[in-house]
Design an enzyme around this catalytic site. Structure first.
Site, PDB file in Angstrom:
ATOM      1  N   ASP A  74      26.668 -14.602 -16.468  1.00 14.52           N
ATOM      2  CA  ASP A  74      26.650 -13.390 -15.639  1.00 14.52           C
ATOM      3  C   ASP A  74      26.809 -13.715 -14.163  1.00 14.52           C
ATOM      4  O   ASP A  74      26.094 -14.560 -13.630  1.00 14.52           O
ATOM      5  CB  ASP A  74      25.310 -12.649 -15.823  1.00 14.52           C
ATOM      6  CG  ASP A  74      25.222 -11.978 -17.183  1.00 14.52           C
ATOM      7  OD1 ASP A  74      26.261 -11.495 -17.674  1.00 14.52           O
ATOM      8  OD2 ASP A  74      24.108 -11.926 -17.751  1.00 14.52           O
ATOM      9  N   GLU A  91       0.814  -1.214   0.000  1.00 17.35           N
ATOM     10  CA  GLU A  91       0.000   0.000   0.000  1.00 17.35           C
ATOM     11  C   GLU A  91       0.854   1.274   0.000  1.00 17.35           C
ATOM     12  O   GLU A  91       0.526   2.254  -0.676  1.00 17.35           O
ATOM     13  CB  GLU A  91      -0.925   0.023   1.226  1.00 17.35           C
ATOM     14  CG  GLU A  91      -2.014  -1.041   1.234  1.00 17.35           C
ATOM     15  CD  GLU A  91      -1.553  -2.344   1.887  1.00 17.35           C
ATOM     16  OE1 GLU A  91      -0.332  -2.620   1.923  1.00 17.35           O
ATOM     17  OE2 GLU A  91      -2.419  -3.107   2.352  1.00 17.35           O
ATOM     18  N   HIS A  95      23.578   3.722 -17.013  1.00 12.96           N
ATOM     19  CA  HIS A  95      22.567   4.095 -16.024  1.00 12.96           C
ATOM     20  C   HIS A  95      21.974   5.469 -16.295  1.00 12.96           C
ATOM     21  O   HIS A  95      21.039   5.888 -15.635  1.00 12.96           O
ATOM     22  CB  HIS A  95      23.158   4.034 -14.618  1.00 12.96           C
ATOM     23  CG  HIS A  95      23.700   2.673 -14.306  1.00 12.96           C
ATOM     24  ND1 HIS A  95      25.010   2.331 -14.554  1.00 12.96           N
ATOM     25  CD2 HIS A  95      23.107   1.556 -13.843  1.00 12.96           C
ATOM     26  CE1 HIS A  95      25.190   1.059 -14.226  1.00 12.96           C
ATOM     27  NE2 HIS A  95      24.053   0.567 -13.794  1.00 12.96           N
ATOM     28  N   ARG A 110      10.441   0.664  -4.145  1.00  7.13           N
ATOM     29  CA  ARG A 110      10.750  -0.498  -4.969  1.00  7.13           C
ATOM     30  C   ARG A 110      10.835  -1.773  -4.130  1.00  7.13           C
ATOM     31  O   ARG A 110      11.491  -1.814  -3.097  1.00  7.13           O
ATOM     32  CB  ARG A 110      12.061  -0.305  -5.715  1.00  7.13           C
ATOM     33  CG  ARG A 110      12.197  -1.250  -6.867  1.00  7.13           C
ATOM     34  CD  ARG A 110      13.534  -1.120  -7.558  1.00  7.13           C
ATOM     35  NE  ARG A 110      13.999  -2.424  -7.959  1.00  7.13           N
ATOM     36  CZ  ARG A 110      13.526  -3.075  -8.999  1.00  7.13           C
ATOM     37  NH1 ARG A 110      12.580  -2.540  -9.752  1.00  7.13           N
ATOM     38  NH2 ARG A 110      13.979  -4.275  -9.303  1.00  7.13           N
TER      39      ARG A 110
HETATM   40  N1  GLN Z   1      22.956 -10.049 -19.192  1.00  6.63           N
HETATM   41  C1  GLN Z   1      22.311  -9.192 -18.249  1.00  6.63           C
HETATM   42  C2  GLN Z   1      21.761  -7.978 -18.983  1.00  6.63           C
HETATM   43  O1  GLN Z   1      22.362  -7.565 -19.927  1.00  6.63           O
HETATM   44  C3  GLN Z   1      23.249  -8.722 -17.179  1.00  6.63           C
HETATM   45  C4  GLN Z   1      22.586  -7.796 -16.211  1.00  6.63           C
HETATM   46  C5  GLN Z   1      23.386  -7.475 -14.999  1.00  6.63           C
HETATM   47  O2  GLN Z   1      24.586  -7.645 -14.972  1.00  6.63           O
HETATM   48  N2  GLN Z   1      22.778  -6.984 -13.977  1.00  6.63           N
HETATM   49  O3  GLN Z   1      20.748  -7.429 -18.587  1.00  6.63           O
END
Ligand code: GLN
Ligand code: ZN
Length: 753
Positions: free
Chosen positions: A601, A17, A696, A517
């Site tokens: 990853d 909420e 970013h 979030r």
């Molecule tokens: N392969 C993932 C991407 O490109 C890696 C994301 C990450 O490192 N957080 O979204």
């Protein structure tokens, strides 16, 4: 005296909420009054939950509109200059968290080893401070109105300063005395609230190895604060690890009680003798506040009895190991979860009952019939977990025991030579980290398909067309190694969890990550195995439509573990090896189907590091071993990449080297070539793709900027060893940003070829 308590309670609301109210307000869909109204309802509801469960000592000020550290910044009045002129307090508060005109938001970082992010205080040499105790006082009064005398939760002064940063390189504890003064002033205000007030100071900073200087500050701080007023009783609480050094100090201060985590900090047991000799009350954290599993009541009772062999029972209060903030809210809405699995779980609301019943068992209070049933059910659940075929898979266990190879057979320099011959990629080869923009249309398609309102045919046609488009775009940009773009993936862990046996997904198991979030981590409850390939279909499709190499994309075992709730009946190492074997099969399937480069990853590799140095070698051992096991099936000519969302490798470079990936791509764009130096000085011999621009931000980097970056990289490492790529995945960006940015990146590389 109270018999039980919890460190703190989640605040986002069982149906999130608070999140929705905040988002509406931020989108200018309502006034702040509406958020306040929701917040007040939530606070009351949460107090009622605790009261009705029988929790005797309940917190106030564990609520926050955004973050407890941010609240503390407001309380101390140390708002950074760029927000100082904002008159409206509410506006100022959210401006710090989310940015305001030219004032970029304050940085966030992970709260110790959790997935919760706090706002990092920014201080400087001439920092001023000024008390604002409004929130704290008013929450206490709100609780009092419904008949509750709460303990007031505060973040301790040493932890607050220890987690802060300074903008001018000044010492972060520079203002320690001043900050303690403000806390003293606050305590004076608090002392007039009631005949007696309990205040809990959280000092988790001491769960990491403290320096002697920091221990000195701790002593100084609580000697002072505990003497402000005789009607204030102070608890100093730590969690997430043991804090044996701090306990040694705290027993010699005039505080009332010490709160310790006996789950993550087993070594706190070593402090019992000391506590026994002191007059301190012990808040014994014996119910895990940050997992999702039913507490084994019998085991916890034994633990409490062990504690009571040393510390007089009359001075023990049964508690949670940390705030329940880190566990999902309630099982109430989990109608879709398998019943057997659900019976093994306990979220925040259910943990309240565990704390209460445990305290009754410990203090030998009589249980009523319902409580007797609760205990019986608990034991039955714990027992059934031990043998359930849902959890235990003999094939998986046998396979682990019979692993014939744990790593690739040929050493890396020979492998790289073969790979260069076969794959024929140029020096400074260009690539990306995996994902491409995820439009809201794409997210909707996935959602509808999942809900069953969209057919498989339509869904697959859409994914195919995304891949077609994504490959075409990469070809026309001129990248060397392509990716399929990950359109079928909602999340890099969930996607794999959904396809392996041993994972389950809650409908409402949200945990606050930062501000509004929340994340809903997968539940890894059983032995992990794989019935069929997970990624081959889409990767091979992408490969079939281009002559360039398409890089396969997997998530590694350490990251899967760190971003899930994992079972508590098996060491993490074993869980990691199980996942690694599934990925080992996946890699084999990919290479047998013509995929020549595969990226695994390990975005969460660094954040999984333990808080205490004494546990690091163990973590590194299984983390590296599981990664190597995972890629152990790769042919010498199959090139293995890994990606890490982290850039400071100085302290872990040998571990990174030991992972034995052929290529590592890392997040370094913001630091020029400084972070690359360690790869050179340590003699790192594998290939590296340091991110050349920051994904970013929506900003499109120019060709010249990227050229400058590449020049800097070439000052450190030869072009034969370097790959050129963005910082991280591109899924949060827009195509209008990504296409020109990558084109500029390729253009820049051309100048060096
Ligand atoms: N392969 C993932 C991407 O490109 C890696 C994301 C990450 O490192 N957080 O979204
Ligand atoms: Zn990343």
């Amino acid at each position: 005296m109270h018999k039980n308590s919890i460190v703190g309670f989640p605040r986002i609301g069982e149906k999130r909420e608070l999140k929705f109210a905040l988002e509406k307000f931020w989108a200018k869909g309502c006034e702040f009054d509406e958020v306040e109204k929701t917040a007040n309802e939530l606070k009351i509801r949460h107090w009622e939950y605790q009261k009705n469960a029988g929790i005797e000592l309940i917190s106030s000020n564990d609520f926050s509109y955004y973050d407890g550290m941010l609240d503390t910044i407001m309380m101390l009045g140390c708002v950074p200059q760029r927000f100082a002129t904002i008159q409206n307090k509410t506006e100022q508060y959210f401006a710090m968290a989310r940015g305001y005109k030219d004032g970029v938001a304050m940085a966030m970082t992970k709260w110790f080893n959790t997935n919760y992010h706090y706002i990092v205080p920014e201080l400087h040499k001439n920092q001023s401070f000024r008390l604002d105790g409004t929130k704290i006082i008013s929450e206490y009064k709100q609780a009092k109105e419904i008949g509750l005398k709460t303990k007031i939760n505060l973040i301790g002064a040493v932890t607050f300063l220890g987690l802060s940063t300074t903008t001018d390189g000044s010492e972060k504890f520079l203002h320690f005395a001043k900050v303690v003064d403000i806390y003293s002033e606050l305590l004076s205000e608090i002392s007039s609230l009631d005949d007696e007030v309990i205040v809990q100071f959280d000092e988790p900073y001491f769960a990491k190895e403290p320096t002697n200087g920091e221990l000195g500050l701790l002593k100084n701080c609580y000697d002072k604060l505990a003497n402000i007023s005789p009607n204030i009783k102070i608890i100093v609480t730590t969690y997430f690890e043991h804090s044996t050094e701090a306990t040694k100090i705290l027993v010699n201060t005039p505080i009332w009680a010490i709160g310790l985590d006996f789950i993550a900090g087993e070594k706190n047991l070593q402090s019992l003798d000391l506590l026994a000799k002191s007059d301190k009350v012990l808040f014994a954290g014996v119910v895990n506040g940050r997992n999702i599993w039913k507490n084994d009541l019998r085991k916890s009772l034994k633990l409490l009895q062990t504690i009571a062999q040393k510390v007089d029972k009359k001075r023990v209060i049964v508690s949670s190991s940390c705030s329940l903030l880190h566990s999902p809210f309630t099982l109430k809405y989990e109608e879709k979860l398998d019943n057997e699995l659900k019976n093994w779980l306990s979220f925040a609301v259910e943990k309240l009952d565990e704390v209460v019943i445990l305290s009754k068992l410990f203090f030998e209070d009589e249980l009523n019939i319902k409580e007797e049933e609760f205990v019986a059910n608990n034991q039955q659940a714990i027992e059934s977990k031990k043998s359930s075929s849902k959890i235990h898979n003999l094939d998986v266990k046998t396979r682990i025991q019979n692993i014939s190879y744990w790593e690739r057979q040929l050493e890396v320099n020979k492998r790289l030579k073969i790979q260069k011959d076969v794959l024929k990629y140029p020096d400074l080869a260009t690539t990306t980290i995996g994902s491409f923009p995820q439009t809201s249309e794409l997210r909707n398609i996935r959602k509808e398909y999942k809900q069953g309102t969209l057919s498989l045919e339509v869904y697959e046609a859409y994914i195919k067309s995304y891949i077609d488009d994504c490959i075409k775009k990469q070809e026309s940009i001129g990248l060397d190694v392509l990716v399929h773009g990950e359109p079928e993936r909602n999340d890099m862990v969930e996607y794999f969890g959904e396809q392996m046996n041993g994972f389950a997904f809650s409908s409402n198991g949200w945990v606050q990550s930062y501000g509004a979030r929340c994340v809903k981590p997968p539940i890894l409850y059983g032995d992990v195995s794989l019935d069929k390939p997970m990624t081959t279909k889409w990767i091979t499709y992408a490969q079939s439509i281009t002559d360039k190499i398409v890089k396969g994309m997997l998530t590694g075992p350490v990251t899967i573990i760190n971003w899930s709730f994992v079972r508590d009946d098996l060491p993490k190492s074993q869980i990691a090896y199980q996942i690694a074997l599934c990925l080992n099969d996946e890699i084999d399937d990919l290479q047998k189907n013509g995929i020549k480069i595969i990226q695994v990853d390990e975005a969460a590799f660094k954040e999984g590091y333990p808080l205490r140095a004494e546990n690091i070698s163990d973590y590194e051992e299984w983390a590296v071993k599981s990664f190597k096991l995972c890629v152990g099936s790769a042919y010498p000519q199959t090139q293995i990449h890994t990606h890490m969302c982290y850039s400071e490798f100085n302290d872990i470079i040998h571990t990174i080297e030991a992972m034995d990936a052929d290529v590592i791509t890392i997040e370094t764009a913001k630091s020029g070539n400084r972070l690359l130096q360690i790869f050179k000085s340590s003699g790192y011999s594998k290939e590296i793709g340091p991110g050349v621009y920051d994904i970013h931000s929506p900003r499109i980097p120019s060709v010249e900027e990227i050229e400058t970056q590449i020049k800097l990289l070439l000052e450190v490492l030869p072009k034969e060893q370097l790959w050129i790529n963005p910082d991280c995945g591109l899924k949060t960006r827009k195509w209008e940003e990504v296409t020109p940015a990558l084109a500029n990146m390729v253009e820049a590389v051309k100048k060096f070829r």
